[in-house]
Design an enzyme around this catalytic site. Structure first.
Site, PDB file in Angstrom:
ATOM      1  N   LYS A  92       0.827  -1.210   0.000  1.00 27.90           N
ATOM      2  CA  LYS A  92       0.000   0.000   0.000  1.00 27.90           C
ATOM      3  C   LYS A  92       0.863   1.262   0.000  1.00 27.90           C
ATOM      4  O   LYS A  92       0.655   2.174  -0.797  1.00 27.90           O
ATOM      5  CB  LYS A  92      -0.876  -0.030   1.256  1.00 27.90           C
ATOM      6  CG  LYS A  92      -1.970   0.994   1.312  1.00 27.90           C
ATOM      7  CD  LYS A  92      -2.702   0.934   2.652  1.00 27.90           C
ATOM      8  CE  LYS A  92      -3.271  -0.446   2.951  1.00 27.90           C
ATOM      9  NZ  LYS A  92      -4.069  -0.475   4.194  1.00 27.90           N
ATOM     10  N   LYS A 104       2.500  -4.184  10.877  1.00 28.61           N
ATOM     11  CA  LYS A 104       1.166  -4.290  11.467  1.00 28.61           C
ATOM     12  C   LYS A 104       1.290  -4.911  12.844  1.00 28.61           C
ATOM     13  O   LYS A 104       2.222  -5.676  13.108  1.00 28.61           O
ATOM     14  CB  LYS A 104       0.272  -5.193  10.601  1.00 28.61           C
ATOM     15  CG  LYS A 104      -1.200  -4.968  10.842  1.00 28.61           C
ATOM     16  CD  LYS A 104      -1.649  -3.691  10.163  1.00 28.61           C
ATOM     17  CE  LYS A 104      -3.123  -3.546  10.063  1.00 28.61           C
ATOM     18  NZ  LYS A 104      -3.478  -2.629   8.974  1.00 28.61           N
TER      19      LYS A 104
HETATM   20  N1  GLU Z   1      -4.721   0.642   9.639  1.00 29.46           N
HETATM   21  C1  GLU Z   1      -4.747   1.481   8.472  1.00 29.46           C
HETATM   22  C2  GLU Z   1      -4.477   0.660   7.224  1.00 29.46           C
HETATM   23  O1  GLU Z   1      -4.656  -0.526   7.216  1.00 29.46           O
HETATM   24  C3  GLU Z   1      -3.848   2.707   8.605  1.00 29.46           C
HETATM   25  C4  GLU Z   1      -2.411   2.452   8.846  1.00 29.46           C
HETATM   26  C5  GLU Z   1      -1.610   3.698   9.184  1.00 29.46           C
HETATM   27  O2  GLU Z   1      -2.185   4.783   9.231  1.00 29.46           O
HETATM   28  O3  GLU Z   1      -0.413   3.547   9.410  1.00 29.46           O
HETATM   29  O4  GLU Z   1      -4.138   1.184   6.210  1.00 29.46           O
END
Ligand code: GLU
Length: 431
Positions: A92, A104
């Site tokens: 991403k 994560k």
């Molecule tokens: N938990 C969100 C995601 O899956 C945001 C992650 C973030 O802001 O670092 O993209």
């Protein structure tokens, strides 16, 4: 949760790699998380007893910058899911060009069973256990499923206490008075909305004719619903973990959000001017919502919702993945053959981490932006990256997911190659 979410997730790498020039070594590296930690978090409960919770943090890859990704509180959190979610964060961040790798974290817990004080002790305890593993230049946590700004505030405070100085850039998604950014709260939904606005232009949609179903009515689901509704789209179905409601005419979204957040339940409300009254809507299950006759389906809950079992019954012509990993790779193939257009998670829900990046930049410079500045910058990133993925897909005749992964892999591959690969070192040795 299936035992191989991570295996299923990395399957998409090879499909995408076939469309770009990437060094096989760079690809191989991405199939293994860089570092994994499992911790036990003892928490003193309100009744005086002690409960020990299990938590994880995975740093998948940091080739393009420090690890970045949320922390999830959910009973189904396990190491396999956390690895998959960290992998998706790497893709991403690269897909939308942020200078981060992927990470994560998660704790196996049903947060609805904890009191606010227990939740605070758990959040602080988790940071205590992973403090050596994270940091503003190492790996930066943020909110995810069932974690919010207040929890991020506790975590930043705990991390700062450990280091005996204030370190706001260690955690993003904080409350605004504690160094959070304007626009972070609704950023995930807003990012998806900007993608849909691009599709609206491309396909010359008339919003009033477009029926939308949204699975999951948490932070992201609510934001995308509110923005689409304000533009005239018909939000005909929404659901939460208890089930959903359906009305072919479409719901008044602001009152749905009000009912959900005050009474903690999905309740259809009809408003005439400022006078609103509760109306009975058709109750449906989460599984039924996915199969409704709608134009756009927005899975905004958890992974693994559209599978080989139900993919052939999905009737929407467009799926916008606001959740991470809602469509399995097997379902992907079925939907691709049926010409269903999927805006993949690593693009559609990248708005959240993009504003997290903005928050980190603001914390590091100590200079804060207005809400309008944040929205404009977010719109620029989302539009630019959507257009680039869409162009790649159209020019090479591939689907949007493969194009999004190809874009991400290209950027990661370039960073790996810049450090030297087998090709480079072989040439050097030959002199
Ligand atoms: N938990 C969100 C995601 O899956 C945001 C992650 C973030 O802001 O670092 O993209």
């Amino acid at each position: 949760m299936s035992a191989n979410t991570f295996e299923d997730a990395i399957r998409r790498l090879d499909t995408a790699a076939a469309h770009i020039d990437i060094d096989p070594e760079a690809l191989e590296k991405l199939k293994h998380p860089a570092a994994v930690i499992q911790v036990s978090i003892p928490v003193r409960m309100d009744d005086g007893s002690l409960r020990v919770f299990t938590g994880y943090r995975v740093r998948h890859d940091d080739t393009r910058g420090p690890g970045k990704g949320g922390i999830r509180y959910h009973p189904n959190v396990d190491i396999d899911e956390t690895k998959a979610l960290a992998f998706w964060m790497t893709c991403k961040c690269a897909c939308v060009g942020l200078p981060f790798g992927g990470a994560k974290g998660g704790v196996t817990v049903n947060p609805k069973e904890l009191s606010p004080m227990e939740l605070e002790r758990l959040s602080r305890g988790f940071i205590e256990e992973i403090a050596d593993f994270i940091g503003p230049e190492i790996d930066i946590p943020a909110p995810d499923v069932y974690t919010n700004a207040m929890i991020m505030g506790w975590m930043m405070d705990e991390y700062s206490k450990i280091h005996r100085r204030r370190i706001p850039d260690a955690i993003t998604g904080k409350p605004i008075p504690l160094g959070g950014s304007h626009g972070r709260e609704d950023a995930t939904g807003r990012g998806a909305y900007y993608c849909i606005k691009q599709l609206e232009q491309i396909h010359a949609w008339k919003p009033q004719q477009i029926r939308v179903a949204i699975q999951g009515f948490g932070n992201a689901g609510q934001s995308v619903a509110a923005l689409l509704h304000a533009d005239g789209y018909r939000i005909v179905a929404v659901s939460d973990s208890q089930g959903g409601i359906y009305s072919p005419e479409g719901f008044d979204v602001p009152s749905l959000i009000y009912a959900k957040n005050t009474q903690k339940r999905l309740q259809a409300v009809y408003c005439e001017g400022t006078v609103c009254e509760a109306v009975e809507a058709q109750r449906i299950t989460n599984a039924e919502l996915l199969e409704l006759d709608v134009d756009i389906l927005i899975p905004a809950a958890l992974e693994g919702q559209i599978t080989a079992e139900n993919a052939s019954r999905v009737r929407a012509s467009v799926i916008v993945e606001v959740a991470n990993g809602p469509v399995t790779s097997e379902a992907d193939t079925i939907l691709r053959d049926r010409k269903v257009l999927i805006v993949p998670d690593i693009l559609a829900n990248a708005g959240g981490v993009t504003v997290s990046y903005f928050e980190w930049v603001q914390n590091r410079t100590g200079y804060y932006w207005t809400r309008e500045e944040v929205y404009n910058k977010l719109r620029d990133v989302m539009t630019r990256e959507f257009v680039s993925v869409h162009r790649r897909a159209t020019e090479t005749g591939i689907d949007l997911r493969t194009a999004a992964y190809a874009q991400a892999l290209q950027r990661i591959g370039d960073a790996v190659a810049a450090q030297g690969t087998q090709r480079y070192f072989r040439r050097q040795n030959r002199g």
